[in-house]
Structures are given as C-alpha cells and as structure tokens.
Motif scaffolding. Structure first.
Motif, PDB file in Angstrom:
ATOM      1  N   GLY A   6       0.682  -1.256  -0.085  1.00 32.34           N
ATOM      2  CA  GLY A   6       0.087  -0.089   0.094  1.00 32.34           C
ATOM      3  C   GLY A   6       0.720   1.256  -0.086  1.00 32.34           C
ATOM      4  N   ARG A   7       2.020   1.121  -0.474  1.00 33.86           N
ATOM      5  CA  ARG A   7       2.688   2.448  -0.423  1.00 33.86           C
ATOM      6  C   ARG A   7       2.865   2.890  -1.848  1.00 33.86           C
ATOM      7  NH1 ARG A   7       5.848   2.976   4.456  1.00 33.86           N
ATOM      8  NH2 ARG A   7       5.973   1.083   5.627  1.00 33.86           N
ATOM      9  N   ILE A   8       3.016   4.189  -2.041  1.00 31.49           N
ATOM     10  CA  ILE A   8       2.705   4.756  -3.038  1.00 31.49           C
ATOM     11  C   ILE A   8       4.096   4.725  -3.889  1.00 31.49           C
ATOM     12  CG2 ILE A   8       2.283   7.220  -3.985  1.00 31.49           C
ATOM     13  CD1 ILE A   8       0.683   8.213  -1.878  1.00 31.49           C
ATOM     14  N   GLN A   9       3.960   4.517  -5.374  1.00 32.50           N
ATOM     15  CA  GLN A   9       4.878   4.323  -6.082  1.00 32.50           C
ATOM     16  C   GLN A   9       5.153   5.347  -7.147  1.00 32.50           C
ATOM     17  OE1 GLN A   9       4.681   0.307  -7.675  1.00 32.50           O
ATOM     18  NE2 GLN A   9       6.249  -0.328  -6.501  1.00 32.50           N
ATOM     19  N   ASN A  10       3.791   6.013  -7.599  1.00 32.47           N
ATOM     20  CA  ASN A  10       3.849   6.970  -8.337  1.00 32.47           C
ATOM     21  C   ASN A  10       2.464   7.751  -8.284  1.00 32.47           C
ATOM     22  OD1 ASN A  10       4.719   8.689 -10.128  1.00 32.47           O
ATOM     23  ND2 ASN A  10       3.942   7.318 -12.035  1.00 32.47           N
ATOM     24  N   VAL A  11       2.379   8.901  -8.740  1.00 32.95           N
ATOM     25  CA  VAL A  11       1.148   9.565  -8.530  1.00 32.95           C
ATOM     26  C   VAL A  11       1.207  10.912  -9.745  1.00 32.95           C
ATOM     27  CG1 VAL A  11       0.737   9.464  -6.107  1.00 32.95           C
ATOM     28  CG2 VAL A  11       2.022  11.390  -6.860  1.00 32.95           C
ATOM     29  N   ASP A  24       8.618  13.774  -4.216  1.00 28.54           N
ATOM     30  CA  ASP A  24       9.448  12.930  -3.182  1.00 28.54           C
ATOM     31  C   ASP A  24       8.900  12.977  -1.822  1.00 28.54           C
ATOM     32  OD1 ASP A  24       9.807  15.909  -2.611  1.00 28.54           O
ATOM     33  OD2 ASP A  24      12.053  15.937  -2.644  1.00 28.54           O
ATOM     34  N   GLU A  25       7.844  13.985  -1.355  1.00 25.88           N
ATOM     35  CA  GLU A  25       7.237  13.881  -0.057  1.00 25.88           C
ATOM     36  C   GLU A  25       6.235  12.902  -0.006  1.00 25.88           C
ATOM     37  OE1 GLU A  25       6.934  18.443   1.506  1.00 25.88           O
ATOM     38  OE2 GLU A  25       5.958  18.093  -0.497  1.00 25.88           O
ATOM     39  N   VAL A  26       6.014  12.146  -1.082  1.00 30.15           N
ATOM     40  CA  VAL A  26       4.945  10.938  -1.001  1.00 30.15           C
ATOM     41  C   VAL A  26       5.474   9.703  -1.596  1.00 30.15           C
ATOM     42  CG1 VAL A  26       3.157  12.987  -1.533  1.00 30.15           C
ATOM     43  CG2 VAL A  26       4.003  11.683  -3.360  1.00 30.15           C
ATOM     44  N   ILE A  27       6.383   9.530  -2.218  1.00 31.78           N
ATOM     45  CA  ILE A  27       6.744   8.139  -2.810  1.00 31.78           C
ATOM     46  C   ILE A  27       7.328   7.361  -1.600  1.00 31.78           C
ATOM     47  CG2 ILE A  27       8.594   7.212  -4.272  1.00 31.78           C
ATOM     48  CD1 ILE A  27       6.325   8.616  -5.754  1.00 31.78           C
ATOM     49  N   GLY A  28       6.925   6.239  -1.466  1.00 35.13           N
ATOM     50  CA  GLY A  28       7.203   5.317  -0.284  1.00 35.13           C
ATOM     51  C   GLY A  28       6.301   5.513   0.799  1.00 35.13           C
ATOM     52  N   HIS A  29       5.558   6.492   0.805  1.00 36.89           N
ATOM     53  CA  HIS A  29       4.599   6.663   2.027  1.00 36.89           C
ATOM     54  C   HIS A  29       3.142   5.781   1.775  1.00 36.89           C
ATOM     55  CE1 HIS A  29       6.569   9.694   4.333  1.00 36.89           C
ATOM     56  NE2 HIS A  29       7.060  10.002   3.274  1.00 36.89           N
ATOM     57  N   LYS A  30       2.392   5.291   2.789  1.00 42.06           N
ATOM     58  CA  LYS A  30       1.328   4.607   2.534  1.00 42.06           C
ATOM     59  C   LYS A  30       0.167   5.545   2.132  1.00 42.06           C
ATOM     60  CE  LYS A  30       1.898   0.433   5.582  1.00 42.06           C
ATOM     61  NZ  LYS A  30       1.161  -0.423   6.273  1.00 42.06           N
ATOM     62  N   SER A  31      -0.669   5.135   1.349  1.00 48.29           N
ATOM     63  CA  SER A  31      -1.554   5.946   0.918  1.00 48.29           C
ATOM     64  C   SER A  31      -2.586   6.718   2.106  1.00 48.29           C
ATOM     65  CB  SER A  31      -2.653   5.351  -0.207  1.00 48.29           C
ATOM     66  OG  SER A  31      -3.246   4.307   0.339  1.00 48.29           O
ATOM     67  N   THR A  32      -2.768   5.510   3.095  1.00 47.34           N
ATOM     68  CA  THR A  32      -3.514   5.755   4.213  1.00 47.34           C
ATOM     69  C   THR A  32      -3.070   7.027   4.923  1.00 47.34           C
ATOM     70  OG1 THR A  32      -2.603   4.165   5.421  1.00 47.34           O
ATOM     71  CG2 THR A  32      -4.626   3.584   4.272  1.00 47.34           C
ATOM     72  N   GLU A  33      -1.692   7.452   4.843  1.00 45.71           N
ATOM     73  CA  GLU A  33      -1.095   8.310   5.786  1.00 45.71           C
ATOM     74  C   GLU A  33      -1.983  10.004   5.458  1.00 45.71           C
ATOM     75  OE1 GLU A  33       2.930   8.658   5.557  1.00 45.71           O
ATOM     76  OE2 GLU A  33       3.118   6.472   5.595  1.00 45.71           O
TER      77      GLU A  33
END
Length: 338
Positions: A6-11, A24-33
């Motif tokens: 559930g970790r973001i790879q691309n948006v 770079d603030e979102v890549i690797g973070h879980k979407s639920t965050e």
C-alpha cells in the motif's frame, strides 16, 4: 499506483497539485497517511481487506487532508494486479475530487431544511398539477395544512373536492377552469378546507401556469397559504364596522375622527344630519368644517384644537356655530381627545 504494502510508487501531477505535495514527499509513504483519521480507520478496517480479497473497489468515499490541512472529499476507485498465488503485487487507483459537489449537496440539504421549516412555520405547502397526466403533487406540509396524513392519503382531484368546504367547491373549480380557458398564467383562489376533526381553515392558493405553443395547459404549480387569521380578523372588522355604523345611525350625536398624520377626516351620518345633510351630501373633507363654521368661531376653535394636539391641554370642549343646510345657525358643543 501502489505496491503490495500500500505504499505509493507514483502519482500524477494533478494529485500533487490537489494535495499540495512534492513528489519526493509522497513516494514510499502509505496512501492511508494522507487520509483523515476517520477515513483511515474505515480504509484499514473495511475497504483495504475488501480490496485485497476482491481485487477492486469502486467509488469509495474518503476524505483526504492536503498539506495545508484542508479536507478534500474524494471518490476512490482502484484495481489490482495479482501474482500467480493470488496476492496483490501492484494496484492502480483513480481519485475524483467531489469536494465542491459535497458542499453543494450540503447547501441544498440546508436550504431544503430551511424551506421545510419556513413552510411549516408560515403555514405554507407546495402543489403541482400536471395537466398532461392529470396528476397532482402535494408536499408533506400541504397534507398537514389540509389536516391529512401523506402516508395514508393520495393527492387527487377527488381528495381536494372532499376536503373543501361545500360552499366553496363550485367557485374554486370555476376560477381554476377559467384560468385554463383564458390561458391565464397567474392563479389566485381563496377557499375553505374542512379537516377530518371538523376544524375549518381558510386557504389562499397562488399558482403559475405554463402552456405549450398551441395554448394547451401543461402544468400549474404554486403554494397554499393558511390565511385563517387574516380572514377572521377581516370578519371581526366587518362586524365591528357594522356595529359602529348602526350605533352612529341610531344616535343623534355627531362623531368625527381626524387622522393627524394623513389629515383624513371622517364625519358620521349623525354629524351631517345635525346640519341638515344626508351622508352622501357632504364629503369627508376638513374643508367642510372650515366652510360651515361661523367665521367668528374658527380662530378660537382652531387654537384650542392645536393646544390639544400639542398636549398643552388634556381635552377639548368648546361651543361654536355651524351653518345648517337651510341657512340658519346651529349651536354646536364639541368634545374631543387626541
């Protein structure tokens, strides 16, 4: 897109613009965050397990938090790609921003609630006649106004006839039919309704009609207003005026009523008869008093009236002469309060 954890790879750039983040603030973070606490709980407990099992979710309502702390209402749809063992290895999600739509819906609900409250408070109900299908629509407030239960009663022409006062049915239908025949766009009818418990209300039906190019009526829609209090007040006033006129006709004393704000004056029939006139021979005009009063009495009488008006005395009582219709002078004793 997200990985199996559930970790973001691309948006998309649009996603970043909406939420106010850099890539770079979102890549690797879980979407639920990026969800509100309530939406995160719903996602973890409800929709994530469903997504892992079924491989897709459709139009799930979530609330996202922007970097600046604003809340966005989002509809999320997602599909997944599974490995040979049936485990999710990649997912793709599409987000639709419905914040403005939600605000509009909430505003509409608020307006509808306010309208409903206003209708109930003011004794107003909505109605609509479809001339093409001959169907009637009554709002719940109108059913209440008619003393009927909307769950047990259907709005029909027959229902309308049955609840109307028998003395008003013919005139109400006549006005309604006349408006159609003459292609009138405005409708204004007053009639009484009789509740099942016998209570009688006066109703004012106001409508606006529409017609097709051939002049055939399409529909008539409007409101019904409870005007019972107004009608009772009018009837009480009529009775009061009738009693007043009867009393004035029976007494030999004359009465006048002078409105100091508008300068309008009323002379009773008895006042006029003292001078030999019938009610219709003298107009209710201040010039009558000036014309018929002895010139020697006008100044002192006028002075005393002004003292009363300006509260320099608490009552008015004076004798003066006025000219009778046949030419002789009549001694008048006048008393007044302001």
């Amino acid at each position: 897109s997200m990985d199996k954890d559930g970790r973001i790879q691309n948006v998309s750039k649009r996603w970043l613009e909406k939420l106010g983040y850099e890539m770079d603030e979102v890549i690797g973070h879980k979407s639920t965050e990026f969800l509100t606490d309530k939406s995160r709980q719903i996602a973890v407990e409800q929709y994530m397990p469903k997504f892992m099992k079924e491989g897709f979710i459709d139009n799930v309502p979530y609330q996202y938090l922007t970097k600046g702390g604003d809340v966005l209402d989002i509809l999320l749809s997602a599909i997944s790609e599974k490995d040979k063992n049936g485990n999710v290895k990649l997912s793709l999600a599409v987000l639709e921003d419905i914040t403005e739509r939600k605000l509009a819906e909430e505003l509409l609900k608020e307006n509808e609630a306010q309208l409903k409250f206003a209708q109930q408070s003011a004794g107003v109900g909505l109605w609509n006649i479809n001339y093409k299908t001959n169907e009637l629509f009554w709002s719940p407030e109108l059913f209440n106004l008619f003393g009927l239960n909307s769950e047990h009663t259907i709005a029909t022409h027959d229902t309308w006839d049955k609840l109307m006062h028998p003395d008003d049915i013919a005139s109400a239908h006549e006005k309604l039919n006349k408006s159609k025949i003459e292609k009138q766009t405005q409708l204004n009818i007053e009639y009484r309704v009789v509740h099942p418990n016998g209570k009688i209300l006066w109703i004012n039906a106001i409508g606006n009609a529409s017609y097709d190019d051939d002049g055939t009526p399409i529909r008539n829609a409007g409101i019904c207003i409870d005007i019972t209090e107004r009608k009772l007040a009018e009837e009480s006033l009529r009775k009061s005026e009738a009693r007043f006129k009867l009393a004035m006709a029976a007494t030999k004393d004359g009465l006048y009523d002078w409105n100091l704000e508008t300068n309008e004056i009323y002379y009773s029939p008895g006042w006029k008869s003292m001078l030999g006139y019938t009610d219709d021979e003298l107009p209710n005009d201040f010039s009558v008093w000036e014309k018929l009063t002895d010139p020697n009495d006008i100044d002192r009488t006028w002075k005393m009236q002004q003292e009363l008006i300006h509260k320099q005395r608490d009552h008015f009582e004076i004798e003066f002469k006025m000219k009778h219709k046949d030419g002789h002078w009549v001694d008048i004793l006048s008393r007044a309060n302001a």
